[in-house]
Design a protein around this motif. Structure first.
Motif, short mmCIF file in Angstrom:
data_model
loop_
_atom_site.label_atom_id
_atom_site.label_comp_id
_atom_site.label_asym_id
_atom_site.label_seq_id
_atom_site.Cartn_x
_atom_site.Cartn_y
_atom_site.Cartn_z
N VAL A 134 -40.06 -12.63 -42.13
CA VAL A 134 -41.25 -13.23 -42.73
C VAL A 134 -42.51 -12.77 -42.01
CG1 VAL A 134 -42.46 -15.40 -43.15
CG2 VAL A 134 -40.00 -15.24 -43.60
N LEU A 135 -42.48 -12.76 -40.68
CA LEU A 135 -43.64 -12.34 -39.91
C LEU A 135 -43.97 -10.87 -40.15
CD1 LEU A 135 -43.10 -14.11 -36.46
CD2 LEU A 135 -44.82 -14.62 -38.21
N PHE A 136 -42.92 -10.04 -40.26
CA PHE A 136 -43.15 -8.62 -40.54
C PHE A 136 -43.89 -8.45 -41.85
CE2 PHE A 136 -41.97 -4.77 -42.75
CZ PHE A 136 -42.25 -3.79 -41.82
N LEU A 137 -43.41 -9.11 -42.90
CA LEU A 137 -44.03 -8.96 -44.22
C LEU A 137 -45.44 -9.54 -44.22
CD1 LEU A 137 -43.67 -8.02 -47.12
CD2 LEU A 137 -42.67 -10.25 -47.66
N ALA A 138 -45.62 -10.69 -43.55
CA ALA A 138 -46.94 -11.32 -43.52
C ALA A 138 -47.96 -10.46 -42.77
CB ALA A 138 -46.84 -12.70 -42.87
N MET A 139 -47.58 -9.92 -41.62
CA MET A 139 -48.51 -9.11 -40.84
C MET A 139 -48.81 -7.78 -41.54
SD MET A 139 -49.44 -10.89 -38.26
CE MET A 139 -49.36 -12.27 -39.43
N ASP B 294 -54.60 -4.97 -33.76
CA ASP B 294 -53.64 -4.80 -32.66
C ASP B 294 -52.63 -5.94 -32.64
OD1 ASP B 294 -54.96 -2.50 -31.95
OD2 ASP B 294 -56.16 -3.44 -30.38
N LEU B 295 -53.09 -7.16 -32.93
CA LEU B 295 -52.18 -8.31 -32.95
C LEU B 295 -51.14 -8.15 -34.06
CD1 LEU B 295 -51.31 -11.11 -32.03
CD2 LEU B 295 -53.04 -12.08 -33.58
N CYS B 296 -51.60 -7.74 -35.25
CA CYS B 296 -50.67 -7.53 -36.37
C CYS B 296 -49.65 -6.45 -36.04
CB CYS B 296 -51.44 -7.17 -37.63
SG CYS B 296 -52.43 -8.50 -38.32
N LEU B 297 -50.11 -5.35 -35.45
CA LEU B 297 -49.20 -4.27 -35.08
C LEU B 297 -48.21 -4.73 -34.02
CD1 LEU B 297 -51.66 -1.22 -34.98
CD2 LEU B 297 -49.85 -1.66 -36.65
N TRP C 107 -39.59 -5.48 -35.38
CA TRP C 107 -38.69 -4.32 -35.39
C TRP C 107 -37.76 -4.35 -34.18
CZ3 TRP C 107 -37.59 -0.27 -32.13
CH2 TRP C 107 -36.79 0.74 -32.67
N ALA C 108 -38.27 -4.77 -33.03
CA ALA C 108 -37.44 -4.85 -31.82
C ALA C 108 -36.31 -5.87 -32.01
CB ALA C 108 -38.30 -5.23 -30.62
N VAL C 109 -36.61 -6.97 -32.69
CA VAL C 109 -35.56 -7.97 -32.97
C VAL C 109 -34.48 -7.36 -33.85
CG1 VAL C 109 -35.09 -10.16 -34.16
CG2 VAL C 109 -37.09 -9.95 -32.68
N PHE C 110 -34.88 -6.62 -34.89
CA PHE C 110 -33.91 -5.96 -35.76
C PHE C 110 -33.09 -4.93 -34.97
CE2 PHE C 110 -37.24 -6.81 -39.14
CZ PHE C 110 -36.59 -7.93 -39.60
N LEU D 271 -37.63 -2.05 -46.43
CA LEU D 271 -36.46 -2.85 -46.75
C LEU D 271 -36.26 -4.05 -45.83
CD1 LEU D 271 -33.85 -0.02 -47.47
CD2 LEU D 271 -35.25 -1.29 -49.10
N ARG D 272 -37.06 -4.18 -44.78
CA ARG D 272 -36.83 -5.25 -43.82
C ARG D 272 -36.96 -6.66 -44.40
NH1 ARG D 272 -40.07 -2.00 -39.23
NH2 ARG D 272 -38.55 -0.33 -39.06
N PRO D 273 -37.88 -6.91 -45.35
CA PRO D 273 -37.90 -8.25 -45.95
C PRO D 273 -36.61 -8.67 -46.61
CG PRO D 273 -39.95 -7.11 -46.41
CD PRO D 273 -39.02 -6.09 -45.80
N LEU D 274 -35.74 -7.71 -46.98
CA LEU D 274 -34.46 -8.07 -47.60
C LEU D 274 -33.56 -8.84 -46.66
CD1 LEU D 274 -33.60 -4.83 -49.63
CD2 LEU D 274 -34.69 -6.92 -50.43
N ARG D 275 -33.83 -8.77 -45.34
CA ARG D 275 -33.04 -9.56 -44.40
C ARG D 275 -33.19 -11.05 -44.66
NH1 ARG D 275 -30.64 -7.11 -39.96
NH2 ARG D 275 -29.73 -9.18 -39.80
N ILE D 276 -34.30 -11.45 -45.31
CA ILE D 276 -34.49 -12.86 -45.63
C ILE D 276 -33.38 -13.35 -46.54
CG2 ILE D 276 -36.07 -14.53 -46.70
CD1 ILE D 276 -38.36 -12.67 -45.98
#
Length: 219
Positions: free
Chosen positions: A23-28, A44-47, A54-57, A90-95
């Motif tokens: 969720v945070l990835f898609l929102a940022m 810089d905060l969003c990045l 990405w590190a969590v994934f 494709l990362r939001p698909l993890r939701i």
């Protein structure tokens, strides 16, 4: 504790974290693409949040790879997880996967199989479409000869692409935009095909049950 037990324990501990990271990835990413006059500090905060997600994934992928004991074969047998790690789109698909895990944690899923396929496919199409619209808009805006000038244009193009209608009134002109378009076409055909197939199977099941009820006993 064997590898399967450790894998189950790991997924139970990290399921919610992966959902939050998605969720945070898609929102940022949406803030970076849509926000106007974003200050350098906020960029810089969003990045930083995107990189942290990405590190969590990456850590989750590495743990699953280590517990599987399959080495390089893990990449082939878990190709969706590999694509999610490599392709940001494709990362939001993890939701969707986290939602399924949460449902199973509370016992058997409440929805029937056909309904679950339709719900998950619809959710996947929505998340993929939104992320794809963001990615295409980021590439197309300001490009020479572009017909996608606003995020609304990008959303319209994404809807027509995912549904395989393809009106052709707005199209991507940049190389990366066209690559994203090919991916959306393939995913749209696959996911909408799953919805159509599940709905058709459900109708067949309903009519079959009705015919069995109306058929006289012993016939």
């Amino acid at each position: 504790m064997d590898d399967d037990s450790r894998k189950a324990a790991w997924e139970q501990r990290t399921g919610m974290l992966l959902g939050v990271a998605s969720v945070l990835f898609l929102a940022m990413y949406a803030v970076l693409v849509l926000a106007k006059d974003l200050s350098e500090g906020r960029q810089d905060l969003c990045l930083a949040v995107i990189l942290a997600a990405w590190a969590v994934f990456a850590v989750d992928y590495a743990v699953h790879w280590r517990l599987s004991g399959q080495r390089l074969r893990f990449v082939r047998t878990h190709w969706l997880d590999t694509l999610v790690l490599v392709l940001p789109l494709l990362r939001p698909l993890r939701i969707v996967r986290v939602y399924e895990a949460v449902q199973r944690r509370h016992g058997q899923p409440r929805l029937a199989l056909h309904a679950r396929v339709i719900v998950y496919a619809t959710l996947s199409v929505s998340l993929l479409g939104f992320a794809g619209a963001l990615a295409v808009y980021q590439q197309e805006r300001g490009a020479p000869g572009a017909s996608i000038h606003t995020f609304g244009d990008s959303l319209w193009w994404t809807c027509s692409t995912l549904t395989t209608v393809g009106y052709g009134d707005v199209v991507p002109v940049t190389p990366l935009g066209r690559v994203i378009a090919v991916g959306l076409m393939a995913c749209g055909v696959a996911l909408l095909g799953a919805v159509t197939g599940s709905f058709s199977a459900w109708l067949l099941q309903v009519f079959s049950e009705q015919e069995d009820e109306e058929r006289p006993p012993g016939s």
